[in-house]
Structures are given as structure tokens and as C-alpha cells.
Scaffold this motif. Structure first.
Motif, PDB file in Angstrom:
ATOM      1  N   LEU A   1      -5.154   2.149  12.316  1.00  0.00           N
ATOM      2  CA  LEU A   1      -3.944   2.931  12.551  1.00  0.00           C
ATOM      3  C   LEU A   1      -3.529   3.749  11.334  1.00  0.00           C
ATOM      4  O   LEU A   1      -3.004   4.853  11.479  1.00  0.00           O
ATOM      5  CB  LEU A   1      -2.787   2.005  12.961  1.00  0.00           C
ATOM      6  N   SER A   2      -3.748   3.212  10.142  1.00  0.00           N
ATOM      7  CA  SER A   2      -3.377   3.951   8.929  1.00  0.00           C
ATOM      8  C   SER A   2      -4.220   3.486   7.755  1.00  0.00           C
ATOM      9  O   SER A   2      -4.692   2.349   7.716  1.00  0.00           O
ATOM     10  CB  SER A   2      -1.886   3.778   8.610  1.00  0.00           C
ATOM     11  N   PHE A   3      -4.408   4.383   6.784  1.00  0.00           N
ATOM     12  CA  PHE A   3      -5.225   4.108   5.602  1.00  0.00           C
ATOM     13  C   PHE A   3      -4.683   4.971   4.470  1.00  0.00           C
ATOM     14  O   PHE A   3      -4.530   6.190   4.618  1.00  0.00           O
ATOM     15  CB  PHE A   3      -6.692   4.465   5.888  1.00  0.00           C
ATOM     16  N   GLY A   4      -4.336   4.352   3.343  1.00  0.00           N
ATOM     17  CA  GLY A   4      -3.812   5.127   2.227  1.00  0.00           C
ATOM     18  C   GLY A   4      -3.654   4.261   0.990  1.00  0.00           C
ATOM     19  O   GLY A   4      -4.037   3.081   0.973  1.00  0.00           O
ATOM     20  N   TYR A   5      -3.091   4.867  -0.057  1.00  0.00           N
ATOM     21  CA  TYR A   5      -2.874   4.168  -1.319  1.00  0.00           C
ATOM     22  C   TYR A   5      -1.395   4.226  -1.657  1.00  0.00           C
ATOM     23  O   TYR A   5      -0.747   5.262  -1.480  1.00  0.00           O
ATOM     24  CB  TYR A   5      -3.709   4.803  -2.433  1.00  0.00           C
ATOM     25  N   GLU A   6      -0.864   3.108  -2.147  1.00  0.00           N
ATOM     26  CA  GLU A   6       0.564   3.059  -2.443  1.00  0.00           C
ATOM     27  C   GLU A   6       0.860   1.946  -3.440  1.00  0.00           C
ATOM     28  O   GLU A   6       0.052   1.030  -3.643  1.00  0.00           O
ATOM     29  CB  GLU A   6       1.361   2.802  -1.163  1.00  0.00           C
ATOM     30  N   THR A   7       2.039   2.047  -4.045  1.00  0.00           N
ATOM     31  CA  THR A   7       2.550   0.955  -4.871  1.00  0.00           C
ATOM     32  C   THR A   7       3.205  -0.038  -3.926  1.00  0.00           C
ATOM     33  O   THR A   7       4.120   0.321  -3.185  1.00  0.00           O
ATOM     34  CB  THR A   7       3.589   1.466  -5.885  1.00  0.00           C
TER      35      THR A   7
ATOM     36  N   THR B   1      -2.209  -0.155  -4.594  1.00  0.00           N
ATOM     37  CA  THR B   1      -3.095  -0.865  -3.680  1.00  0.00           C
ATOM     38  C   THR B   1      -3.582   0.087  -2.590  1.00  0.00           C
ATOM     39  O   THR B   1      -2.966   1.115  -2.315  1.00  0.00           O
ATOM     40  CB  THR B   1      -2.377  -2.041  -2.986  1.00  0.00           C
ATOM     41  N   GLN B   2      -4.711  -0.289  -1.996  1.00  0.00           N
ATOM     42  CA  GLN B   2      -5.152   0.378  -0.775  1.00  0.00           C
ATOM     43  C   GLN B   2      -4.510  -0.397   0.376  1.00  0.00           C
ATOM     44  O   GLN B   2      -4.712  -1.595   0.539  1.00  0.00           O
ATOM     45  CB  GLN B   2      -6.676   0.345  -0.662  1.00  0.00           C
ATOM     46  N   ARG B   3      -3.704   0.298   1.189  1.00  0.00           N
ATOM     47  CA  ARG B   3      -3.006  -0.345   2.306  1.00  0.00           C
ATOM     48  C   ARG B   3      -3.553   0.187   3.621  1.00  0.00           C
ATOM     49  O   ARG B   3      -3.746   1.399   3.782  1.00  0.00           O
ATOM     50  CB  ARG B   3      -1.507  -0.063   2.252  1.00  0.00           C
ATOM     51  N   SER B   4      -3.817  -0.722   4.530  1.00  0.00           N
ATOM     52  CA  SER B   4      -4.315  -0.321   5.849  1.00  0.00           C
ATOM     53  C   SER B   4      -3.614  -1.122   6.928  1.00  0.00           C
ATOM     54  O   SER B   4      -3.149  -2.244   6.705  1.00  0.00           O
ATOM     55  CB  SER B   4      -5.827  -0.524   5.952  1.00  0.00           C
TER      56      SER B   4
ATOM     57  N   VAL C   1      -5.101  -4.203  -0.812  1.00  0.00           N
ATOM     58  CA  VAL C   1      -6.212  -4.527  -1.705  1.00  0.00           C
ATOM     59  C   VAL C   1      -5.996  -3.757  -3.003  1.00  0.00           C
ATOM     60  O   VAL C   1      -5.673  -2.560  -2.964  1.00  0.00           O
ATOM     61  CB  VAL C   1      -7.563  -4.134  -1.075  1.00  0.00           C
ATOM     62  N   PRO C   2      -6.143  -4.392  -4.182  1.00  0.00           N
ATOM     63  CA  PRO C   2      -5.985  -3.666  -5.440  1.00  0.00           C
ATOM     64  C   PRO C   2      -6.816  -2.384  -5.452  1.00  0.00           C
ATOM     65  O   PRO C   2      -7.955  -2.364  -4.957  1.00  0.00           O
ATOM     66  CB  PRO C   2      -6.480  -4.671  -6.488  1.00  0.00           C
TER      67      PRO C   2
END
Length: 293
Positions: free
Chosen positions: A118-124, A141-144, A162-163
């Protein structure tokens, strides 16, 4: 003065009433639990709509809506002129995860189910996630967010962090086709241990839509942080499961003597299950993490 509307057990006019979702949901769940739990056997005839209305103090409209839900779930069939009959438990069997070997089970499960990213990106991440992963201030982190399916039906809503140093080793396309644990191992990470908690929660709008349930439906909730050999957090997972399609199982055995006897979890492998079935013996040794009575 006659209004032309018929009074109902809800205290409203049936011709004008709007069905109260709480009453419909309550009756639906009551009947569903009786069917799934075996109190109403397959082939049994349900009471008529007027009988259910009188027995539960609700309108016939409410009864009809509750029965509509059961019919959509494949639990009952309506036969005009004959009545409403129980079909039985839902056709799909829930996935049962071996609690004592959860990580290995998830990798295996990834080979027999499908996933939608549904989603894939990088965030604090939020402070709670950063603390769980033992990240430095400001680390990203890589958030999905993914939904996993079994037999074409959704059963889990997964949010993972994930870091970034590990997350950059796989792509959005990788995550859409390969279990995350396999991607972590491919990046050179050796997972050593995990800490997880299991509870219950109510479905919010996003999870409800993804899992095809009503907002506010009960869900199983799991939070897990996975660590490598150096004790560094490599994945934090927040998972929501439909309880009618997923369950946790733990094999237990009694150990100790006299007043000190207690229940202890045991690991179960396919070879051990086969040996137990063939010999009638259970030679498994108890694992760490004893449960008190």
C-alpha cells in the motif's frame, strides 16, 4: 390517529425506522458465534424472523439485516417457503501460527500467501518506534504498509519500520514480491532474537478498508521488534489480524514437581509432529520462557 406505520419491538414505526447498527451487529455476532461455535449445527433451521424479533427485542428489519450479513458470510441459506438453514462454519480455514516458531513460520507463510503493497517510503519514525529499534536521534527508517491475503481474502495489515541503512538494500518492487525477513537476510543481516507483544484492538478506517471489515471491528494486534547478533534493532512490526482468519497457537507441557509444576512452551517442528503421530510419544524438551499457571 392511524399513521399506517407498524409498531415494532424497537419502539419505532417499522415503516419509518432506521435500523440501529449496534442492534444489528449485536444480533449478527450472537448468531454467528452460535454457528461457528457449533451451538447451531449445520442443517439446523433458524427461528423465523418474527420469532427472532420477539426473542431478542428487535425489529424484523434488524433481524433481516443481521441475517443478510450471515448469508453474505456463507453461514446460512434462505429457502423461500421453507425457512433459513445453517450451512456451517466459514469455508476458509484460519491460518494458525506456531507461537514458539513465529519467525520461521512467517517466512514459510510468505510462500503460500500473496501481498499487496500500500505504501513505501522513508521517514523519521515516531519516538516509540525509534526507541524500540534503539535508533539514534533523527535516524530515518524505511516504512511500508502491506496487506497479506490467503485464498484471495485479506487477513493481515502490516506496518514495518526498518533502519535506513538496511532499507536501502531493497526496492519497492522487492518488498511487493518477497517476505521482508528474506530481504533482511539477503542484505546480510542475521536475526538473533525478537521481542513481541500480542493484544487486541479495534479497526480504524484504514485497516478496516484493507481487511474488509467494519470500522470498530475487533482485531488481533501484534507488535514485534527483531534484533541482530549485535543487539541492534533491524525491524519493528505492527500487525493487525482478522481473528476469523488468523490465530496464534502455543504448544505447552507440564514440567516440574509437586507444587512447583508449571506450564512451559515447547517448540514443535514438522519432524517432531510426525514422530509423535507415529509413536504416540512426545520427546520434545521444554524451551525457555516458562509460563506460570
Amino acid at each position: 390517529m392511524e399513521t399506517g406505520a407498524k409498531a415494532t419491538a424497537d419502539g419505532k414505526a417499522e415503516g419509518k425506522t432506521s435500523v440501529e447498527p449496534s442492534k444489528t451487529r449485536r444480533l449478527y455476532l450472537l448468531l454467528r458465534d452460535r454457528i461457528v461455535g457449533g451451538a447451531l449445527a449445520a442443517g439446523a433451521r433458524l427461528p423465523s424472523e418474527p420469532e427472532l424479533s420477539a426473542a431478542h427485542g428487535v425489529s424484523r428489519v434488524t433481524v433481516r439485516r443481521a441475517l443478510d450479513g450471515l448469508e453474505q458470510d456463507g453461514l446460512i441459506r434462505r429457502q423461500p417457503g421453507a425457512g433459513t438453514f445453517v450451512i456451517g462454519k466459514p469455508g476458509r480455514e484460519a491460518i494458525v501460527a506456531d507461537f514458539s516458531n513465529m519467525l520461521a513460520h512467517l517466512v514459510e507463510m510468505g510462500r503460500s500467501t500473496s501481498v499487496r503493497l500500500l505504501s513505501f517510503g522513508y521517514e523519521t519514525p515516531a519516538p516509540a518506534v525509534a526507541d524500540a529499534l534503539k535508533l539514534e536521534d533523527g535516524a530515518r527508517t524505511q516504512r511500508s504498509v502491506r496487506v497479506r491475503y490467503i485464498d484471495g481474502a485479506p487477513f493481515s495489515h502490516l506496518t514495518t519500520w526498518v533502519p535506513e541503512r538496511i532499507g536501502v538494500t531493497y526496492s519497492e518492487a522487492d518488498l511487493a514480491t518477497t517476505p521482508l525477513l528474506a530481504l533482511l537476510e539477503r542484505s546480510g543481516v542475521t536475526t538473533e532474537r525478537a521481542s513481541q507483544t500480542i493484544g487486541a484492538t479495534l479497526a480504524g478506517p484504514e485497516a478496516a478498508e484493507a481487511l474488509e471489515v467494519d470500522v470498530g471491528s475487533a482485531l488481533l494486534s501484534l507488535a514485534r521488534t527483531v534484533f541482530d547478533e549485535a543487539g541492534r534493532g533491524v525491524e519493528h512490526l505492527h500487525a493487525l489480524y482478522r481473528p476469523d482468519r488468523y490465530a496464534f497457537r502455543m504448544e505447552l507441557m507440564r514440567i516440574g514437581r509437586d507444587g512447583a509444576r508449571r506450564w512451559s512452551p515447547v517448540a514443535t517442528t514438522n519432524d517432531e509432529k510426525t514422530r509423535e503421530n507415529e509413536t504416540g510419544r512426545d520427546d520434545r524438551a521444554p524451551q525457555r520462557g516458562d509460563l506460570q499457571p
